[in-house]
Design a protein around this motif. Sequence first.
Motif, short mmCIF file in Angstrom:
data_model
loop_
_atom_site.label_atom_id
_atom_site.label_comp_id
_atom_site.label_asym_id
_atom_site.label_seq_id
_atom_site.Cartn_x
_atom_site.Cartn_y
_atom_site.Cartn_z
N VAL A 7 -17.45 21.53 1.53
CA VAL A 7 -18.24 21.45 0.31
C VAL A 7 -18.00 20.09 -0.34
O VAL A 7 -17.07 19.36 0.01
N ARG A 8 -18.82 19.76 -1.30
CA ARG A 8 -18.64 18.50 -2.03
C ARG A 8 -17.39 18.62 -2.90
O ARG A 8 -17.26 19.54 -3.69
N GLN A 9 -16.50 17.65 -2.74
CA GLN A 9 -15.22 17.71 -3.43
C GLN A 9 -15.14 16.62 -4.49
O GLN A 9 -15.70 15.53 -4.34
N THR A 10 -14.43 16.93 -5.55
CA THR A 10 -14.21 15.98 -6.64
C THR A 10 -12.73 15.65 -6.71
O THR A 10 -11.90 16.29 -6.07
N SER A 11 -12.39 14.66 -7.50
CA SER A 11 -11.00 14.25 -7.64
C SER A 11 -10.71 13.97 -9.10
O SER A 11 -11.56 13.42 -9.84
N ILE A 12 -9.52 14.35 -9.55
CA ILE A 12 -9.13 14.11 -10.93
C ILE A 12 -8.84 12.62 -11.16
O ILE A 12 -8.88 12.13 -12.29
N ILE A 13 -8.57 11.89 -10.09
CA ILE A 13 -8.29 10.46 -10.19
C ILE A 13 -9.60 9.69 -10.07
O ILE A 13 -10.31 9.79 -9.07
N GLN A 14 -9.91 8.93 -11.10
CA GLN A 14 -11.11 8.12 -11.12
C GLN A 14 -10.76 6.66 -10.83
O GLN A 14 -10.05 6.03 -11.61
N LYS B 155 -14.78 9.53 -1.87
CA LYS B 155 -15.90 8.77 -2.45
C LYS B 155 -16.72 8.09 -1.38
O LYS B 155 -17.94 7.95 -1.50
N TRP B 156 -16.06 7.67 -0.32
CA TRP B 156 -16.75 7.01 0.79
C TRP B 156 -17.22 8.00 1.86
O TRP B 156 -17.69 7.60 2.92
N HIS B 157 -17.06 9.29 1.58
CA HIS B 157 -17.55 10.36 2.47
C HIS B 157 -16.92 10.29 3.86
O HIS B 157 -17.60 10.45 4.88
N PHE B 158 -15.61 10.06 3.88
CA PHE B 158 -14.89 10.11 5.15
C PHE B 158 -14.85 11.56 5.65
O PHE B 158 -14.81 12.50 4.84
N PRO B 159 -14.83 11.77 6.95
CA PRO B 159 -14.81 13.16 7.48
C PRO B 159 -13.49 13.85 7.16
O PRO B 159 -12.45 13.21 7.01
N LYS B 160 -13.55 15.17 7.10
CA LYS B 160 -12.37 15.97 6.75
C LYS B 160 -11.26 15.82 7.79
O LYS B 160 -10.09 15.85 7.46
N TYR B 161 -11.64 15.66 9.07
CA TYR B 161 -10.62 15.55 10.11
C TYR B 161 -9.85 14.23 10.04
O TYR B 161 -8.88 14.03 10.75
N PHE B 162 -10.31 13.32 9.17
CA PHE B 162 -9.54 12.10 8.91
C PHE B 162 -8.70 12.25 7.64
O PHE B 162 -7.53 11.84 7.59
N ALA C 17 0.83 -1.21 0.00
CA ALA C 17 0.00 0.00 0.00
C ALA C 17 0.86 1.26 0.00
O ALA C 17 0.53 2.25 -0.66
N LEU C 18 1.97 1.25 0.74
CA LEU C 18 2.83 2.42 0.83
C LEU C 18 3.69 2.60 -0.41
O LEU C 18 3.92 3.73 -0.85
N LYS C 19 4.17 1.50 -0.97
CA LYS C 19 5.10 1.59 -2.09
C LYS C 19 4.41 1.83 -3.42
O LYS C 19 4.95 2.56 -4.26
N LEU C 20 3.25 1.24 -3.63
CA LEU C 20 2.68 1.21 -4.98
C LEU C 20 1.30 1.84 -5.09
O LEU C 20 0.70 1.77 -6.16
N THR C 21 0.80 2.43 -4.03
CA THR C 21 -0.48 3.12 -4.10
C THR C 21 -0.27 4.58 -3.74
O THR C 21 0.23 4.89 -2.67
N HIS C 22 -0.62 5.47 -4.64
CA HIS C 22 -0.39 6.89 -4.44
C HIS C 22 -1.37 7.47 -3.42
O HIS C 22 -2.51 7.00 -3.29
N SER C 23 -0.91 8.48 -2.72
CA SER C 23 -1.77 9.11 -1.70
C SER C 23 -3.02 9.71 -2.34
O SER C 23 -4.08 9.75 -1.72
N GLU C 24 -2.90 10.20 -3.59
CA GLU C 24 -4.06 10.78 -4.27
C GLU C 24 -5.16 9.75 -4.47
O GLU C 24 -6.35 10.08 -4.43
N GLU C 25 -4.76 8.50 -4.68
CA GLU C 25 -5.77 7.45 -4.85
C GLU C 25 -6.51 7.18 -3.55
O GLU C 25 -7.73 6.98 -3.55
N TRP C 26 -5.77 7.15 -2.43
CA TRP C 26 -6.42 6.95 -1.14
C TRP C 26 -7.36 8.11 -0.82
O TRP C 26 -8.48 7.90 -0.34
N ILE C 27 -6.89 9.33 -1.07
CA ILE C 27 -7.72 10.50 -0.78
C ILE C 27 -8.98 10.48 -1.65
O ILE C 27 -10.09 10.79 -1.18
N SER C 28 -8.83 10.09 -2.92
CA SER C 28 -9.98 9.99 -3.81
C SER C 28 -10.98 8.95 -3.30
O SER C 28 -12.20 9.16 -3.33
N LEU C 29 -10.46 7.84 -2.79
CA LEU C 29 -11.32 6.79 -2.24
C LEU C 29 -12.05 7.28 -0.99
O LEU C 29 -13.26 7.05 -0.83
N PHE C 30 -11.33 7.96 -0.11
CA PHE C 30 -11.94 8.44 1.13
C PHE C 30 -13.00 9.51 0.84
O PHE C 30 -14.03 9.58 1.53
#
Length: 231
Positions: free
Chosen positions: A198-205, A115-122, A100-113
């Motif tokens: 606000v509702r946020q979008t991500s360039i990574i799909q 999408k799953w409506h994780f709170p901003k403080y996380f 997860a650390l070596k081959l998954t970019h942080s932008e992908e995790w943020i995009s997933l979170f």
Amino acid sequence: MAFHFDPRTILYLLLISQIILLLDVNVFIEIVTVMILIIPFFISKQFKWGLIIAVIYSLQLCMAFIFLPNIHNAVLLYPLSMIANGFRELIPGIIVGIYALKLTHSEEWISLFKKWHFPKYFIVPFSVIFRFFPTLREDYHQIRNAMAFRGIERGPIAFIKHPIQTFEFILIPLLIKASQVAQDLTISALTKGLSMPVRQTSIIQLQLTKTDFVYMLIAFLPIIIYLGEFI
């Protein structure tokens, strides 16, 4: 770019590894699990990490089933048993964590979170922490290079000969840099609007592929074997 799984597949593999840990499976199922989890390193052309983990796990197996039965000294038996048995059970989770650390970019995790409506403080602290250690590692190498440029002795021998000097030249600059890096990464995350209500979008799909689904089924194989023992 080398192929890598969707972040949801990584979370699924992490769940499988923890289920295997809780079930306290036999050695055969454990070996099957480790072999399945090592495969992504080779698919992603990360042969170095795959080989390192395979060698470490093989040494742990040899220590557990060949060397430990012949050791009767309690002073050696307990720490070696911890390495050969205790740490070995954590290997599946460690494999997924490294992947997860070596081959998954942080932008992908943020995009997933998002999408799953994780709170901003996380999301904001996660964004900072995920980038913190790789950035700090680069700073550490720069400090070591600066020491070499000035002719300052470095390495394990230098630490043994001059421990206080080594801490002074490495630890103190690294601590100062760590504080600055944490502040800069926090500002960077806030600048990107991660904390905006606000509702946020991500360039990574994100999209699960056929390979993700097939590998999810393969990763479930150790649990099927475990359940088959009771049928």
